[in-house]
Structure formats: structure tokens, C-alpha cells
Design a protein around this motif. Structure first.
Motif, PDB file in Angstrom:
ATOM      1  N   LEU A  92      -1.592 -15.851  -4.377  1.00 38.90           N
ATOM      2  CA  LEU A  92      -1.792 -14.224  -3.450  1.00 38.90           C
ATOM      3  C   LEU A  92      -1.451 -13.914  -2.055  1.00 38.90           C
ATOM      4  O   LEU A  92      -1.321 -14.958  -1.229  1.00 38.90           O
ATOM      5  CB  LEU A  92      -3.548 -13.679  -4.458  1.00 38.90           C
ATOM      6  N   GLN A  93      -0.477 -12.744  -1.841  1.00 36.80           N
ATOM      7  CA  GLN A  93      -0.075 -12.494  -0.629  1.00 36.80           C
ATOM      8  C   GLN A  93      -0.709 -11.026  -0.244  1.00 36.80           C
ATOM      9  O   GLN A  93      -1.002 -11.068   1.169  1.00 36.80           O
ATOM     10  CB  GLN A  93       1.035 -12.395  -0.483  1.00 36.80           C
ATOM     11  N   ALA A  94      -1.018 -10.260  -1.474  1.00 33.84           N
ATOM     12  CA  ALA A  94      -1.486  -9.259  -0.532  1.00 33.84           C
ATOM     13  C   ALA A  94      -2.970  -8.533  -1.995  1.00 33.84           C
ATOM     14  O   ALA A  94      -2.446  -8.956  -3.254  1.00 33.84           O
ATOM     15  CB  ALA A  94      -0.456  -8.378  -0.947  1.00 33.84           C
ATOM     16  N   VAL A  95      -3.033  -8.267  -1.653  1.00 30.72           N
ATOM     17  CA  VAL A  95      -4.386  -6.793  -1.862  1.00 30.72           C
ATOM     18  C   VAL A  95      -4.134  -5.247  -1.832  1.00 30.72           C
ATOM     19  O   VAL A  95      -4.160  -5.284  -0.619  1.00 30.72           O
ATOM     20  CB  VAL A  95      -5.729  -7.528  -1.764  1.00 30.72           C
ATOM     21  N   ASP A 109       1.566   3.045 -14.159  1.00 28.83           N
ATOM     22  CA  ASP A 109       0.909   3.789 -13.558  1.00 28.83           C
ATOM     23  C   ASP A 109       1.084   2.109 -12.235  1.00 28.83           C
ATOM     24  O   ASP A 109       1.316   1.804 -10.855  1.00 28.83           O
ATOM     25  CB  ASP A 109      -0.144   4.857 -13.081  1.00 28.83           C
ATOM     26  N   ALA A 110      -0.294   1.259 -12.850  1.00 34.24           N
ATOM     27  CA  ALA A 110      -0.254  -0.096 -11.936  1.00 34.24           C
ATOM     28  C   ALA A 110       0.304  -0.605 -11.579  1.00 34.24           C
ATOM     29  O   ALA A 110       0.449  -1.270 -10.351  1.00 34.24           O
ATOM     30  CB  ALA A 110      -1.769  -0.586 -13.121  1.00 34.24           C
ATOM     31  N   VAL A 136       2.210  -1.935  -7.928  1.00 33.16           N
ATOM     32  CA  VAL A 136       2.241  -3.260  -7.456  1.00 33.16           C
ATOM     33  C   VAL A 136       3.746  -3.170  -7.001  1.00 33.16           C
ATOM     34  O   VAL A 136       3.639  -4.449  -5.716  1.00 33.16           O
ATOM     35  CB  VAL A 136       1.974  -4.172  -8.512  1.00 33.16           C
ATOM     36  N   GLU A 137       4.613  -2.925  -7.663  1.00 28.33           N
ATOM     37  CA  GLU A 137       5.748  -3.121  -7.653  1.00 28.33           C
ATOM     38  C   GLU A 137       5.575  -2.082  -6.430  1.00 28.33           C
ATOM     39  O   GLU A 137       6.944  -3.087  -5.104  1.00 28.33           O
ATOM     40  CB  GLU A 137       7.121  -2.810  -8.606  1.00 28.33           C
ATOM     41  N   GLY A 165       7.035  -7.120   1.013  1.00 28.98           N
ATOM     42  CA  GLY A 165       9.597  -7.558   0.908  1.00 28.98           C
ATOM     43  C   GLY A 165       7.972  -9.170   0.350  1.00 28.98           C
ATOM     44  O   GLY A 165       8.613 -10.038   0.722  1.00 28.98           O
ATOM     45  N   CYS A 166       7.435  -9.184  -0.441  1.00 31.35           N
ATOM     46  CA  CYS A 166       6.653 -10.392  -1.560  1.00 31.35           C
ATOM     47  C   CYS A 166       6.792  -9.916  -2.868  1.00 31.35           C
ATOM     48  O   CYS A 166       7.401  -8.509  -3.174  1.00 31.35           O
ATOM     49  CB  CYS A 166       5.314 -10.090  -0.950  1.00 31.35           C
ATOM     50  N   GLU A 167       6.773 -11.011  -3.345  1.00 30.36           N
ATOM     51  CA  GLU A 167       6.721 -10.788  -5.277  1.00 30.36           C
ATOM     52  C   GLU A 167       5.854  -9.733  -5.286  1.00 30.36           C
ATOM     53  O   GLU A 167       4.928  -9.847  -5.295  1.00 30.36           O
ATOM     54  CB  GLU A 167       6.180 -11.930  -5.724  1.00 30.36           C
ATOM     55  N   PRO A 168       6.395  -9.510  -6.701  1.00 28.28           N
ATOM     56  CA  PRO A 168       4.765  -8.393  -7.226  1.00 28.28           C
ATOM     57  C   PRO A 168       3.838  -9.152  -7.822  1.00 28.28           C
ATOM     58  O   PRO A 168       2.904  -8.390  -7.746  1.00 28.28           O
ATOM     59  CB  PRO A 168       5.763  -7.608  -7.992  1.00 28.28           C
ATOM     60  N   THR A 169       4.221 -10.333  -8.394  1.00 28.36           N
ATOM     61  CA  THR A 169       3.129 -11.067  -8.940  1.00 28.36           C
ATOM     62  C   THR A 169       2.493 -11.610  -7.703  1.00 28.36           C
ATOM     63  O   THR A 169       0.761 -12.211  -8.594  1.00 28.36           O
ATOM     64  CB  THR A 169       3.465 -12.531 -10.032  1.00 28.36           C
TER      65      THR A 169
END
Length: 390
Positions: free
Chosen positions: A60-63, A81-82, A86-87, A94-98
Motif C-alpha cells: 500500500l502507499q496511501a490511506v 463512489d468508493a 480511491v481513483e 501519483g500512485c496506483e489506485p490499487t
């Protein structure tokens, strides 16, 4: 309290509630080793189902957290919506949504105010803050104060790594693989598989040992991210530090239970196994009669006996072998004098009440034990939840 190296945060008010921050992003400089556990509620929300998949690869890179709105039971629109949230965060960072975990907390059955969220994401600045307390405040719902905790441990290169925890949740808490919202961040370098195994073990002894009102949330999420910037650490030392942080948060959450005035700590030992010890301890800490006795400073140990006794499937519990104590004072089977009971009132009027039950199923050093954390039951709890949406 400062975030560990490699993490920055952004908090804001996006209009879900007018008078406080209600939106938070925690972002790492690069993808992190990560692990997470979630509620097993059959009514879990899109945040849980989406994040369970994103955390599954140990990266993971973000919360991102939306508070005061759970986005649960909102159908396909809530799912969309969720995903859009995230997207949008991923695009801003600048990171991946996943690599983005999403969490939500608040009223069930209401969709996100997506027009306001879109407007905020379109101009969201890069996270720059290192203030963990600001994040803790932004994710609160009925909490009376933000909750953070910190521990340090040595790295194998002679330096120091830190572990910082942020949590919220004081109602709808009877965890089932997680509890409330909790985010633990460390700059230690840890393999994702080790982090997952260690975090799950710690959660079982801390967050999963917490109960406020026996109600499992639809949105429970507990996650840990490791940036690795401080360097490698000993696995055992990491577990100690994670446990210290998560236990601190667990005690804070229990003490701040909705309407609570007293932290209740229940230890059960001399049990057949850990599962039995924990089951009996939860029966005690969850009993409305025990909780109200604590609130009234009433040394009515018979209510503890009742709570042990209702674990009727545990046929190896024999009342003649059980010992009950409050505040370290034995009340059963040794008869409690009036002086003993009077002396307990001062303990029961304190900020923390301890209950200790020895089952006698496996006496001596051969038995298993468990400690759980809860709070008293007050009219304040009824008032908060009677008026929650109005």
C-alpha cells in the motif's frame, strides 16, 4: 506526535460535517510493505470490500479516510463512489489506485457527498503535514479526543525506528478480526509476509480484545504500513513495539467508550486454552449488569459469577474451582466481609477497575489466560445512541 519517516498527511473539511475536519489522507513516499484486517460483518461497506482486495498483495502507499459517513448499505452507487474516491486520491498522489486503502466511518445508509469530495480532490495539495494528532482528529466520530500512540525500536544498523498508531472508535465495538479504524505506521524495513503475520497476532491480543457494546461495526479496518526508511529490525522487537502501540490505543478506545467513565480490565486465567479464557472474559466485560455495577461502584461480585456461569457450553467450568477478585481482592469462594466490600468502593470509583477470575480448569502454571478491555455502561451511552442521527 510526529509521523514516522516517509509518511506525510493531509486533513480537511469537505463538508460532511461543518464544524470539524472530516477527510484525511496518509501518503508514503513510495509503496510500503503492508497488512490489514477487516470486519467480517455481512453488511460490510464498499470501503472494506475494496480495501480488502487492495491490501491483499501486501503493498500500500496511501490511506484515505472519510469520517461522519460510513457509505454502507448504499448499493452499486456506493461501490462506485468508493472506487471514484480511491481513483481520485491516487491521481492526486501519483500512485496506483490499487495501492490506496479507503476507510469510512459514520452514519450507515448515506452515500458520500461526491460533489464536495470531487471538488476537494480537484485542488487537493500534496500531503505535507507530519502531525499524527491532526489525522486522529480528522477521523473521529463520537470520540471525545484524538487517539495516538508511539513506540521505538532499534534497527540492525544501530539506528532507531518508530511505530506510530492512530485510531478512532468508541461505539459499535465488538471486533471480529479488526475493530474501529486503526492505522499503524512504521519506518522499519519489514517483509510483507512477516508484517502480516506479526500484525495479526498483535491485533488478536489488543484490538480484538476490546469491546464497548457487543456490536460489530460494518466498517472495521486495521492496517499497518512500513516505509522501510529506518532500516531492518528484529522481528521479535517489531512485535513488541507493535503490541505496545496497539495496546495503548486499545486502552484509550475502551476508556473513551461512548458515555464511559471507567475503563474495565478483565483477566481470566487457569483456563483450558486461550479461546476459553477470552470467551469468559468477554462474557464478563460485555455483561450489562457487570458494566452498570461498575458504573454505580457497586461491589456486586455475583454479577461476575453470573457472567461466568452463562458460558454454558464450557462444561469443564466448575463453580467450586472458580475464584473471583475485584481490584485484587478475593470475593469468592472466600466469603467477602462487609469490610471487604466497603473497601472495594474506592477502587470501583476510580478511573480503572480490574476484575480477575481464575477458572480452575487448568490450575497452576499450566492454564491459559486472556485479558480484555471494556468500559462501564452509563446513561450517557443511551443518550448518545438514542439521538445519533437526529
Amino acid at each position: 506526535m510526529q509521523l514516522p519517516a516517509g509518511f506525510r498527511a493531509h486533513t480537511a473539511n469537505v463538508g460532511i460535517k461543518d464544524d470539524t475536519t472530516d477527510f484525511a489522507v496518509i501518503a508514503a513516499e513510495r509503496p510500503c510493505s503492508a497488512a490489514a484486517v477487516f470486519t467480517r460483518s455481512r453488511f460490510s461497506g464498499p470501503s472494506v470490500t475494496l480495501s480488502r482486495g487492495h491490501a491483499g498483495d501486501g503493498r500500500l502507499q496511501a490511506v484515505v479516510v472519510v469520517s461522519k459517513n460510513a457509505n454502507v448499505a448504499t448499493g452499486p452507487d456506493g461501490d462506485a463512489d468508493a472506487l471514484e474516491l480511491v481513483e481520485g486520491v491516487a491521481h492526486a498522489l501519483g500512485c496506483e489506485p490499487t495501492d490506496v486503502l479507503v476507510a469510512s466511518t459514520g452514519v450507515i445508509g448515506r452515500r458520500y457527498p461526491m460533489d464536495r469530495i470531487r471538488q476537494h480532490l480537484a485542488s487537493m495539495p500534496a500531503p505535507r503535514s507530519t502531525d499524527a494528532d491532526a489525522v486522529a482528529e480528522a477521523i473521529m466520530t463520537t470520540d471525545t479526543h484524538p487517539k495516538t500512540a508511539r513506540a521505538t525500536l532499534a534497527t540492525s544498523t544501530g539506528g532507531e525506528a518508530s511505530v506510530v498508531g492512530i485510531a478512532k472508535g468508541v461505539g459499535m465495538i465488538e471486533p471480529d478480526m479488526a475493530t474501529m479504524l486503526a492505522f499503524v505506521l512504521t519506518d522499519a524495513e519489514v517483509d510483507a509476509a512477516v508484517l502480516d503475520r506479526t500484525f495479526r497476532a498483535v491485533v488478536e491480543r489488543t484490538f480484538n480484545a476490546l469491546s464497548v457494546d457487543t456490536d460489530t461495526s460494518t466498517s472495521d479496518t486495521a492496517a499497518v504500513l512500513a516505509s522501510g526508511l529506518a532500516g531492518p529490525v528484529d522481528d521479535a522487537d517489531l512485535e513488541v513495539a507493535l503490541h505496545e502501540v496497539c495496546l495503548d490505543l486499545t486502552r484509550q478506545l475502551a476508556a473513551d467508550g461512548e458515555g464511559a467513565e471507567t475503563l474495565v480490565v478483565v483477566t481470566v486465567d487457569e483456563a483450558r486454552d486461550h479461546a476459553q479464557a477470552k470467551r469468559v472474559a468477554k462474557a464478563i466485560v460485555n455483561s450489562p449488569l457487570v458494566k452498570t455495577a461498575v458504573h454505580g461502584a457497586d461491589p456486586n461480585w455475583g454479577r461476575i459469577a453470573m457472567a461466568v456461569g452463562k458460558c454454558s457450553d464450557d462444561a469443564d467450568i466448575d463453580q467450586r474451582a472458580v475464584t473471583i477478585r475485584i481490584g485484587g481482592r478475593e470475593l469468592y469462594p472466600k466469603p467477602a466481609s462487609e469490610a471487604d466490600l466497603d473497601a472495594l468502593v474506592e477502587h470501583l470509583e476510580g478511573d480503572e477497575v480490574t476484575i480477575h477470575v481464575s477458572l480452575g480448569v487448568a490450575p497452576g502454571g499450566d492454564g491459559a489466560s486472556a485479558t480484555v478491555y471494556g468500559c462501564d455502561l452509563t446513561d450517557g451511552y443511551v443518550r448518545i445512541n438514542a439521538d445519533y442521527t437526529t
